[in-house]
Design an enzyme around this catalytic site. Structure first.
Site, short mmCIF file in Angstrom:
data_model
loop_
_atom_site.label_atom_id
_atom_site.label_comp_id
_atom_site.label_asym_id
_atom_site.label_seq_id
_atom_site.Cartn_x
_atom_site.Cartn_y
_atom_site.Cartn_z
N HIS A 14 0.99 -1.32 -0.02
CA HIS A 14 0.26 -0.01 -0.04
C HIS A 14 0.82 1.18 0.09
CE1 HIS A 14 -3.92 2.18 1.74
NE2 HIS A 14 -3.09 2.91 1.13
N HIS A 16 1.45 4.89 -2.38
CA HIS A 16 1.21 5.73 -3.60
C HIS A 16 2.39 6.47 -4.19
CE1 HIS A 16 -3.41 5.51 -2.57
NE2 HIS A 16 -2.72 5.39 -1.38
N GLU A 197 -11.30 3.51 5.74
CA GLU A 197 -10.26 4.22 6.11
C GLU A 197 -11.01 5.44 6.91
OE1 GLU A 197 -8.18 6.60 3.26
OE2 GLU A 197 -6.50 7.22 4.77
N ASP A 276 1.85 7.08 1.95
CA ASP A 276 2.38 8.35 1.23
C ASP A 276 3.53 8.77 2.47
OD1 ASP A 276 0.30 8.96 -0.97
OD2 ASP A 276 -0.91 8.72 1.29
N1 LIG Z 1 -4.46 7.45 2.52
C1 LIG Z 1 -5.13 7.68 1.15
N2 LIG Z 1 -6.28 7.51 1.16
C2 LIG Z 1 -7.10 7.59 0.03
N3 LIG Z 1 -6.40 8.11 -1.21
C3 LIG Z 1 -5.18 8.42 -1.00
N4 LIG Z 1 -4.35 8.84 -1.94
C4 LIG Z 1 -3.14 8.85 -1.48
N5 LIG Z 1 -3.13 8.25 -0.38
C5 LIG Z 1 -4.44 8.11 0.14
ZN LIG Z 2 -3.52 4.74 0.69
#
Ligand SMILES: Nc1ncnc2[nH]cnc12
Ligand SMILES: [Zn+2]
Length: 316
Positions: A14, A16, A197, A276
């Site tokens: 996970h 990005h 989330e 991220d």
């Molecule tokens: N934690 C996250 N939740 C949703 N979209 C995302 N895009 C990048 N990080 C994200």
């Molecule tokens: Zn994410």
């Protein structure tokens, strides 16, 4: 403990790529393209990384991505992340990219994809890191736009292994994308989706039953629904949990309240990921270390979490 955690072989499921854009690289790319950033320097930018929720983060994340313009930029971004993987013994990674973040500002799909895939190839050849790229749809945009993106991607079908769903969760349930996920699966792609989330457990049910996902990204709100917990445990559906992200975005007020070890001990197939890392204060090892410091995660638990990440890979 940090060095021990760092040396543990692990997979990241996970992540990005746009979320690995460190402030230093953002300034370098801004200079490369003569872009003026609305921050005086790297330090001022880092200071801005304080968020009350997912949307506040996303606003800054999409703004930051504007410096990514050429194939070389996407290569540099991806390569910098792979060097981090090497440093932290991440032997396998399945990163997301958000094509719409770039095509919507006029960057051709191929420019984005070529830069990323070239770096991933070099990552395997020169660093020995295996990978599988996931094309993620932005859920705040329409299903029609997701379809357009998928059709644009199909000629490059060998470059990615799955489709995903990210961006603003609440108000954009998985059901909105059922048909495009059906189409992607009919073309042989696996499916994953962010769910639970900030959104309710019903979004996790939808991701499983309507999108037929093989993993849930985040999923920490599953604890609110006991029937769902049984489903996740019985079917061993992996959750790609991101502890530092969850505290930075206030899904949990403090790391000491994070539920990942409770999920692990109940038998849910949870994994540790960085989401991220440039924005949330750390890569995978820092996420593991935070669990040790705030929740007393043991070495045995860390081993199980790392093994779960290797077990939950899409690409072997
Ligand atoms: N934690 C996250 N939740 C949703 N979209 C995302 N895009 C990048 N990080 C994200
Ligand atoms: Zn994410």
């Amino acid at each position: 403990m940090y060095d021990w955690l760092n040396a543990l072989p692990k997979a990241e499921l996970h992540l990005h790529l746009e979320g690995t854009l460190e402030p230093e690289l953002m300034f370098m790319l801004a200079e490369r393209h003569g872009v003026r950033l609305p921050f005086a320097d790297v330090e001022a930018l880092r200071q801005a990384y304080s968020f009350n929720n997912l949307q506040e983060f996303l606003d800054l994340y999409y703004q930051g991505a504007d410096v990514l313009r050429t194939e070389q930029d996407f290569y540099d971004l991806t390569w910098a992340y792979l060097l981090k993987c090497k440093e932290q013994n991440v032997v396998h990674t399945e990163p997301f990219f958000d094509p719409q973040t770039h095509t919507d500002r006029g960057i051709p799909f191929e420019v984005v994809l070529n830069g990323i895939t070239q770096a991933l190839k070099d990552g395997e050849q020169k660093l020995g890191i295996k990978s599988g790229l996931i094309l993620s749809f932005l859920r705040h945009l329409s299903e029609e736009e997701a379809f357009k993106t998928f059709e644009q991607a199909l000629p490059f079908r060998d470059a990615f292994v799955a489709v995903g769903l990210d961006s603003s969760e609440v108000g954009h349930p998985p059901s909105k994308f059922k048909r495009v996920f059906d189409r992607a699966r009919s073309e042989g792609f696996a499916a994953v989706a962010h769910a639970g989330e900030e959104g309710p457990p019903s979004y996790i049910w939808e991701a499983l039953d309507l999108l037929n996902v093989v993993r849930i990204d985040h999923g920490v709100r599953a604890v609110e629904d006991e029937r769902l917990m049984h489903r996740l445990i019985d079917q061993q559906i992996p959750l790609t949990v991101c502890p530092l992200s969850n505290t930075k975005l206030r899904v949990f007020d403090d790391m000491s309240q994070h539920n990942i070890l409770t999920l692990l001990e109940r038998g849910v197939k949870v994994t540790v990921n960085s989401d991220d890392p440039a924005y949330f204060g750390g890569y995978v090892t820092e996420n593991f270390a935070a669990l040790h410091e705030s929740l007393g995660m043991t070495e045995a638990q860390a081993k199980r979490l790392a093994q779960n990440s290797l077990d939950a890979r899409l690409v072997i």
